[in-house]
Enzyme design. Sequence first.
Site, PDB file in Angstrom:
ATOM      1  N   PRO A 314      63.216  97.386 -18.752  1.00  0.00           N
ATOM      2  CA  PRO A 314      63.497  97.694 -17.342  1.00  0.00           C
ATOM      3  C   PRO A 314      62.309  98.230 -16.541  1.00  0.00           C
ATOM      4  O   PRO A 314      62.302  99.385 -16.123  1.00  0.00           O
ATOM      5  CB  PRO A 314      64.622  98.732 -17.434  1.00  0.00           C
ATOM      6  CG  PRO A 314      64.377  99.426 -18.739  1.00  0.00           C
ATOM      7  CD  PRO A 314      63.737  98.424 -19.663  1.00  0.00           C
ATOM      8  N   CYS A 315      61.321  97.383 -16.283  1.00  0.00           N
ATOM      9  CA  CYS A 315      60.188  97.824 -15.484  1.00  0.00           C
ATOM     10  C   CYS A 315      60.618  98.085 -14.036  1.00  0.00           C
ATOM     11  O   CYS A 315      59.896  98.748 -13.287  1.00  0.00           O
ATOM     12  CB  CYS A 315      59.038  96.822 -15.556  1.00  0.00           C
ATOM     13  SG  CYS A 315      59.499  95.158 -15.123  1.00  0.00           S
ATOM     14  N   HIS A 316      61.806  97.603 -13.664  1.00  0.00           N
ATOM     15  CA  HIS A 316      62.298  97.878 -12.305  1.00  0.00           C
ATOM     16  C   HIS A 316      62.667  99.358 -12.120  1.00  0.00           C
ATOM     17  O   HIS A 316      62.854  99.808 -11.007  1.00  0.00           O
ATOM     18  CB  HIS A 316      63.502  96.986 -11.970  1.00  0.00           C
ATOM     19  CG  HIS A 316      64.692  97.189 -12.867  1.00  0.00           C
ATOM     20  ND1 HIS A 316      64.804  96.601 -14.106  1.00  0.00           N
ATOM     21  CD2 HIS A 316      65.818  97.926 -12.711  1.00  0.00           C
ATOM     22  CE1 HIS A 316      65.955  96.965 -14.661  1.00  0.00           C
ATOM     23  NE2 HIS A 316      66.579  97.770 -13.838  1.00  0.00           N
TER      24      HIS A 316
END
Length: 350
Positions: A314-316
């Site tokens: 989850p780089c978001h």
Amino acid sequence: MSLSFDEMYQAILNKDPTCEGSFITAVKTTNIFCRPTCTARKPLAKNVEFFNDCKEAILHGYRPCKVCKPMEVKGEVPADIASLLRQIEANPSIKIKDYDLVCQNMDPIKIRRWFKRWHNMTFHAYQRMLRINGAYRQMVAGESALNSALDQGYGSLSGFNSAYKKVTGVTPSKTNQTLIINTIRFTTPIGPMMGCASDLGISLVEFTDRKMLETELNDLKKRLKAEIVYGTHPYLELLTQQMEEYFAGNRQEFDLPLHMPGTEFQQQVWQELLKIPYGTIRTYSEQAINIDRPAAIRAVGRANGMNRIAIIVPCHRVLGANGSLTGYAGGLPRKQWLLDWENKHKTKDV
Ligand SMILES: [Zn+2]
């Protein structure tokens, strides 16, 4: 889109000129998209899908019709744009750079503006997406070639070899060293995505309009000495199922085998991303501190950007120091959508 499917289907049968510009027709059997008034075909209703605009059709894997030329809005297309569209039509794998435009006495800025204005994408994004679609169609065609060869029972070993080579790019004898990466497309509420998996795990999950997608696919191929082929894999079945649950608000953690080749530092950064819980956020500097590299904030940001497994890794969930969205490979509106979505569902018991 305010018209119903039946209304739009009726409109294309009637070639209704009043519908020009209000929707795009795509034909699943040919992978082509058309204006509502196209004279070339009357596809069966079951083979048709409708989109709001050209970009949406391209994102779903379609290419423009050579008869009705849907990219040429209202037929008022500058000569240089028309020439570019013809060049790409004649050779879809071509890569026309700004330098090539200048060599053809064209103004890259003007070209960019035209594409942005009429199709909400840059000229380069248009080319890139068509190339990805082309590569994908080739993989699909390879898969059907192999299937039909199988159906025919292979009259000879050389027949098998050439069909196999068509699909994988290698001869069967070489395959014990060659990893096969399977690829599928699937849709989500925020756009179509592509998923790749081999027996080692899931190695790529990206939006089909991601700028780096072509580079990422080639990089994976080289790094793993792998061949990318069209087709599903048990891990991809798991992926699409869990993605569906995520986008229904019924899944907060993914349980999937991941395969993320990269440098030691990248691995560290990606593993750290996996620790950020659903619906929470971190800053790049927090992430840097957590891996004991407090000064490496920029490098952490770069490694986040190299993440090939969107949403699941989850780089978001990482923001700039002032809470700004900063970058996201899938585009900032998608990052915001994902954060809002998770924030809305995080209290839900699942
Ligand atoms: Zn057409």
